[in-house]
Design an enzyme around this catalytic site. Structure first.
Site, PDB file in Angstrom:
ATOM      1  N   ASP A 169       1.970   2.176   3.520  1.00 31.50           N
ATOM      2  CA  ASP A 169       2.953   1.193   4.298  1.00 31.50           C
ATOM      3  C   ASP A 169       4.183   1.405   3.838  1.00 31.50           C
ATOM      4  O   ASP A 169       4.996   1.100   4.800  1.00 31.50           O
ATOM      5  CB  ASP A 169       2.437  -0.075   4.719  1.00 31.50           C
TER       6      ASP A 169
ATOM      7  N   ASP B 146     -10.798 -11.385  10.410  1.00 30.29           N
ATOM      8  CA  ASP B 146      -9.938 -11.660   9.557  1.00 30.29           C
ATOM      9  C   ASP B 146      -8.836 -11.674   9.998  1.00 30.29           C
ATOM     10  O   ASP B 146      -7.771 -11.083  10.315  1.00 30.29           O
ATOM     11  CB  ASP B 146      -9.895 -10.220   8.259  1.00 30.29           C
TER      12      ASP B 146
ATOM     13  N   HIS C 152       0.873  -1.082   0.133  1.00 31.09           N
ATOM     14  CA  HIS C 152       0.028   0.089  -0.062  1.00 31.09           C
ATOM     15  C   HIS C 152       0.967   1.105   0.226  1.00 31.09           C
ATOM     16  O   HIS C 152       1.896   1.285   0.510  1.00 31.09           O
ATOM     17  CB  HIS C 152      -0.912   0.112   1.230  1.00 31.09           C
TER      18      HIS C 152
HETATM   19  C1  XLS Z   1      -7.709  -6.507   3.970  1.00 32.48           C
HETATM   20  C2  XLS Z   1      -7.241  -6.761   2.691  1.00 32.48           C
HETATM   21  C3  XLS Z   1      -6.057  -5.889   2.357  1.00 32.48           C
HETATM   22  C4  XLS Z   1      -5.640  -6.001   0.781  1.00 32.48           C
HETATM   23  C5  XLS Z   1      -4.907  -4.804   0.529  1.00 32.48           C
HETATM   24  O1  XLS Z   1      -8.375  -7.226   4.647  1.00 32.48           O
HETATM   25  O2  XLS Z   1      -6.937  -7.989   2.672  1.00 32.48           O
HETATM   26  O3  XLS Z   1      -4.826  -6.320   2.855  1.00 32.48           O
HETATM   27  O4  XLS Z   1      -5.093  -6.959   0.480  1.00 32.48           O
HETATM   28  O5  XLS Z   1      -5.538  -3.508   0.460  1.00 32.48           O
HETATM   29 NI    NI Z   2      -7.657  -9.394   4.358  1.00 35.73          NI
END
Ligand code: XLS
Ligand code: NI
Ligand code: NI
Length: 436
Positions: free
Chosen positions: A104, A307, A101
């Site tokens: 980051d 998640d 990203h």
């Molecule tokens: C979040 C997402 C993120 C994407 C990229 O749950 O998986 O990490 O892969 O923005």
């Molecule tokens: Ni994810």
């Protein structure tokens, strides 16, 4: 390149009998399976956000990750200093691709102009390291979810100035991705959804989201960026309902707004399960539409409903992914990006290696098992035979679209009542277990 992970050698393949936890037991990059090397099948990627930026906090406690190379500041220098650490990691683990990203890799500045200037400085440095090491960018993306300005969405914010900020950020993230030769560019709509319909004009928000995506497609064309665009479905978290909730919803959205030619899907296992599907379901939906692009490799936890981004160590899971990947002809621009983080208890830098080794080995086993199952052919044959009544006679006429209701009515009244064959789920599961 041996400065930041002094205890870690370059990870080598030692075979299934090895007891060395810093070696691959199954992932043998140059070994040929089903016509390609393992490396070519997998196209493994590392996620900059998890490897370099994830402090391993959770909603109840602070981060635990030890990062002796990081001074914890938001300075550009600190961001530059992380880059050699990351490339040492990539080198030692033997992963060729990475994903990022914008936020980051590069910090937000005091003004938007300063933010963009930071990204340019970081991109130049990444480019230098890519050239030195041969590592490649799988995909880039813009973080339109962390900063408070995006609390009510990026493209779907009710505030048009936030839409403009989103476009500006994506434009610069696309520039960076283009400069770094990124093979793809991902949209994960973290805040592109809503918390309550009481304050939400869904139709307008979806129109805006489509406009944002169209703007990115147009801008890519303008700068000559030819990478593949992806949407990454996820149903919720952080927003209550995300518009890109699963593969089918994404495909419908893309179709409705005439964007299907420009996008494929980046599917993530943990997102599939959050959506109430299996990863193999999501993959088949995408493959059937010719839209499987890339994969965020991880898994959820059966006991936790969020998640958790755990490393994919479940062999059934990796086998199911590789079965479909092989059957669909494999990746073109995509790869297996480890969108996965260590548990909060695994806070030492060495754990970055154990975790990725486990994921890579699990996929290598999945690949070998999937290739053997395809070669064996019993499951495919069973599936094919199950639909044999459509291969000739009335079934063939139905599939050809030449059997209307009058004809079917007449036919149905003539024949004996239908007799079904067994679906044999348990027998098929037993065949799978012969291989696992
Ligand atoms: C979040 C997402 C993120 C994407 C990229 O749950 O998986 O990490 O892969 O923005
Ligand atoms: Ni994810
Ligand atoms: Ni992801």
């Amino acid at each position: 390149m041996n400065q930041y992970f002094p205890n870690i050698p370059k990870i080598q393949y030692e075979g299934p009998k090895s007891k060395n936890q810093l070696a691959f037991k199954h992932y043998n990059p140059e070994e040929v399976v089903a016509g390609k090397t393992m490396k070519e099948h997998m196209r493994f990627g590392a996620a900059y956000w998890h490897v370099m930026r994830n402090e391993l906090g959770d909603p109840f406690g602070a981060g635990t990750a030890l990062m002796p190379w990081d001074d914890n500041s938001q300075s550009l220098q600190n961001a530059l200093d992380r880059i050699p650490v990351f490339f040492e990691f990539l080198d030692k683990i033997g992963i060729d691709y990475y994903c990022f990203h914008d936020r980051d890799i590069s910090p937000e500045g005091a003004t938007l102009a300063e933010t963009h200037a930071n990204l340019i400085a970081i991109t130049n440095e990444l480019e230098k390291y890519q050239k030195q090491t041969g590592k490649k960018l799988l995909w880039g993306t813009a973080c339109l979810f962390a900063h408070p300005r995006y609390a009510q969405g990026g493209g779907t914010s009710p505030n048009a100035d936030v839409f403009a900020y989103s476009a500006s950020q994506i434009k610069h993230a696309l520039d960076a991705t283009h400069q770094l030769g990124g093979e793809g560019y991902t949209f994960w709509g973290g805040r592109e959804g809503y918390a309550t319909l009481l304050n939400t004009d869904m139709k307008r928000e979806l129109d805006h989201l489509a406009q944002l995506l169209q703007g990115a497609v147009d801008y890519a064309k303008k700068i000559g960026y030819q990478g593949q665009f992806y949407i990454e479905p996820k149903p919720r978290e952080p927003s209550t309902h995300q518009y890109d909730s699963d593969a089918a919803a994404c495909l419908n959205f893309l179709r409705e707004y005439n964007l299907l030619d420009h996008f494929k899907l980046n599917l993530e296992t943990n997102h599939a399960t959050l959506a109430g599907h299996t990863m193999e379901h999501e993959m088949e939906v995408a493959i059937n539409a010719g839209a499987l692009g890339s994969i965020d490799a991880n898994r959820g936890d059966e006991l936790l409903g969020w998640d958790t981004d755990q490393f994919p160590t479940d062999i059934y899971g990796t086998t199911n992914v590789m079965l479909r990947l092989l059957a669909s002809g494999g990746f073109t621009t995509g790869g297996l990006n480890f969108d996965a983080k260590r548990r909060r208890e695994s806070h030492q830098p060495d754990d970055l290696f154990y975790s990725h080794i486990g994921g890579m080995d699990a996929f290598a086993r999945g690949l070998k098992i999937a290739a053997a199952m395809i070669e064996d052919g019993r499951i495919d044959e069973f599936k094919k035979a199950r639909y044999a009544s459509y291969d000739s006679g009335i079934g063939a006429q139905i599939e050809a679209g030449t059997a209307d209701f009058d004809m079917l009515d007449e036919y149905a009244q003539k024949i004996d009542p239908p007799q079904l064959d067994s679906g044999r789920q348990e027998m098929l599961e037993n065949i799978v277990n012969e291989y696992i």
